[in-house]
Design a protein around this motif. Structure first.
Motif, PDB file in Angstrom:
ATOM      1  N   UNK A 100      58.502  13.199  55.755  1.00 21.49           N
ATOM      2  CA  UNK A 100      59.874  13.101  55.261  1.00 21.49           C
ATOM      3  C   UNK A 100      60.855  12.937  56.417  1.00 21.49           C
ATOM      4  N   UNK A 101      60.573  13.586  57.533  1.00 22.81           N
ATOM      5  CA  UNK A 101      61.410  13.402  58.713  1.00 22.81           C
ATOM      6  C   UNK A 101      61.385  11.964  59.190  1.00 22.81           C
ATOM      7  N   UNK A 143      64.891  17.982  54.645  1.00 19.32           N
ATOM      8  CA  UNK A 143      63.929  18.909  54.040  1.00 19.32           C
ATOM      9  C   UNK A 143      64.537  20.302  53.962  1.00 19.32           C
ATOM     10  N   UNK A 144      64.386  20.906  52.790  1.00 21.43           N
ATOM     11  CA  UNK A 144      64.739  22.306  52.606  1.00 21.43           C
ATOM     12  C   UNK A 144      63.430  23.070  52.465  1.00 21.43           C
ATOM     13  N   UNK A 145      63.182  23.961  53.404  1.00 18.92           N
ATOM     14  CA  UNK A 145      61.902  24.668  53.449  1.00 18.92           C
ATOM     15  C   UNK A 145      61.897  25.821  52.456  1.00 18.92           C
ATOM     16  N   UNK A 151      55.573  26.484  63.795  1.00 17.98           N
ATOM     17  CA  UNK A 151      55.428  25.029  63.867  1.00 17.98           C
ATOM     18  C   UNK A 151      56.683  24.339  64.389  1.00 17.98           C
ATOM     19  N   UNK A 152      57.831  25.028  64.244  1.00 20.78           N
ATOM     20  CA  UNK A 152      59.108  24.455  64.692  1.00 20.78           C
ATOM     21  C   UNK A 152      59.411  23.121  64.021  1.00 20.78           C
ATOM     22  N   UNK A 153      58.943  22.954  62.787  1.00 17.51           N
ATOM     23  CA  UNK A 153      59.272  21.729  62.060  1.00 17.51           C
ATOM     24  C   UNK A 153      60.777  21.679  61.810  1.00 17.51           C
ATOM     25  N   UNK A 154      61.299  20.473  61.792  1.00 16.64           N
ATOM     26  CA  UNK A 154      62.741  20.299  61.621  1.00 16.64           C
ATOM     27  C   UNK A 154      63.093  20.344  60.136  1.00 16.64           C
ATOM     28  N   UNK A 155      63.940  21.278  59.750  1.00 17.95           N
ATOM     29  CA  UNK A 155      64.402  21.390  58.368  1.00 17.95           C
ATOM     30  C   UNK A 155      65.911  21.525  58.360  1.00 17.95           C
ATOM     31  N   UNK A 156      66.524  21.123  57.241  1.00 16.41           N
ATOM     32  CA  UNK A 156      67.977  21.178  57.112  1.00 16.41           C
ATOM     33  C   UNK A 156      68.456  22.522  56.586  1.00 16.41           C
TER      34      UNK A 156
END
Length: 241
Positions: free
Chosen positions: A122-123, A129-131, A145-150
């Protein structure tokens, strides 16, 4: 503060007389909740039979109508495994969503298999993304994981309010220690929906309400529709300001 109206969730058609399922119903309902004070809507797309669906054609049909005839607010869609139980199949379906029909954001539940890979996809597609964080372990996944989320959706699933509050506190602690600085939303479900909304208001967090979360008002009376739930939530928010 965002006030998100979650219009249908994974409720079965007929679970409530006003539950929106068809595209026409969802567009009409979106206008009603925005008129009641919602600043965004969250939707679980449905197929022709009313079942949850992440199929590209179902998503396109919904988003094309929302863009053409819906209110001018952000639209979020689910990617929950309740809509597609196979994580690899889910990844393939989301990968095939057409660019003109992409939503403003999607929710991804971090406890579900394949969630991190889906967030990366999705990135790459520039969809926010809303986790969805239901548990402490899910919060740890987000931090590690430091995934990028909004945004982070803190979603305790415990039935009892005290248990939901304890889980919420533990999740928030992990997010704080991990320095997760994106906006947070807190919401419950059924018996915990209104208590969690009140806690969110007390803590200055974003709020969410709708027939996906509860079909009743705080006094136990059945809500007439999504707009009635949003109207009550807006009144509580105004009173707490």
């Amino acid at each position: 503060m965002r006030i998100v109206a979650c219009l249908n969730g994974d409720r079965r058609p007929g679970a409530h007389p006003a539950l929106p399922v068809s595209v026409d119903q969802l567009v009409t309902d979106a206008h009603a909740v925005v008129a009641a004070g919602a600043t965004a809507v969250h939707i679980h797309p449905r197929d022709a039979g009313g079942a949850e669906s992440l199929e590209p054609q179902a998503v396109a049909a919904l988003m094309e109508r929302m863009r053409a005839d819906g209110p001018d607010v952000p639209v979020s869609l689910t990617t929950s495994l309740s809509a597609q139980s196979d994580p690899w199949r889910r990844y393939d379906l989301v990968q095939r969503w057409a660019s003109p029909s992409l939503p403003d954001s999607v929710s991804v539940n971090l406890h579900e298999a394949g969630s991190v890979d889906l967030i990366h996809l999705l990135g790459d597609r520039r969809v926010a993304v809303e986790a969805g964080v239901w548990t402490v372990d899910a919060a740890r996944i987000l931090v590690a994981t430091k995934v990028r989320v909004a945004a982070v959706l803190v979603e305790p699933t415990q039935v009892a309010v005290d248990d939901a509050q304890r889980n919420t506190a533990a999740i928030m602690s992990v997010l704080d220690r991990g320095k997760v600085a994106v906006p947070r939303m807190l919401h419950g479900a059924d018996a915990t929906a209104w208590p969690m909304l009140s806690q969110a208001l007390e803590e200055g967090l974003d709020i969410r309400i709708g027939l996906a979360d509860t079909m009743r008002l705080p006094d136990g009376a059945e809500a007439h529709d999504n707009a009635a739930l949003v109207e009550h939530a807006v009144a509580l928010a105004s009173a707490s300001a």
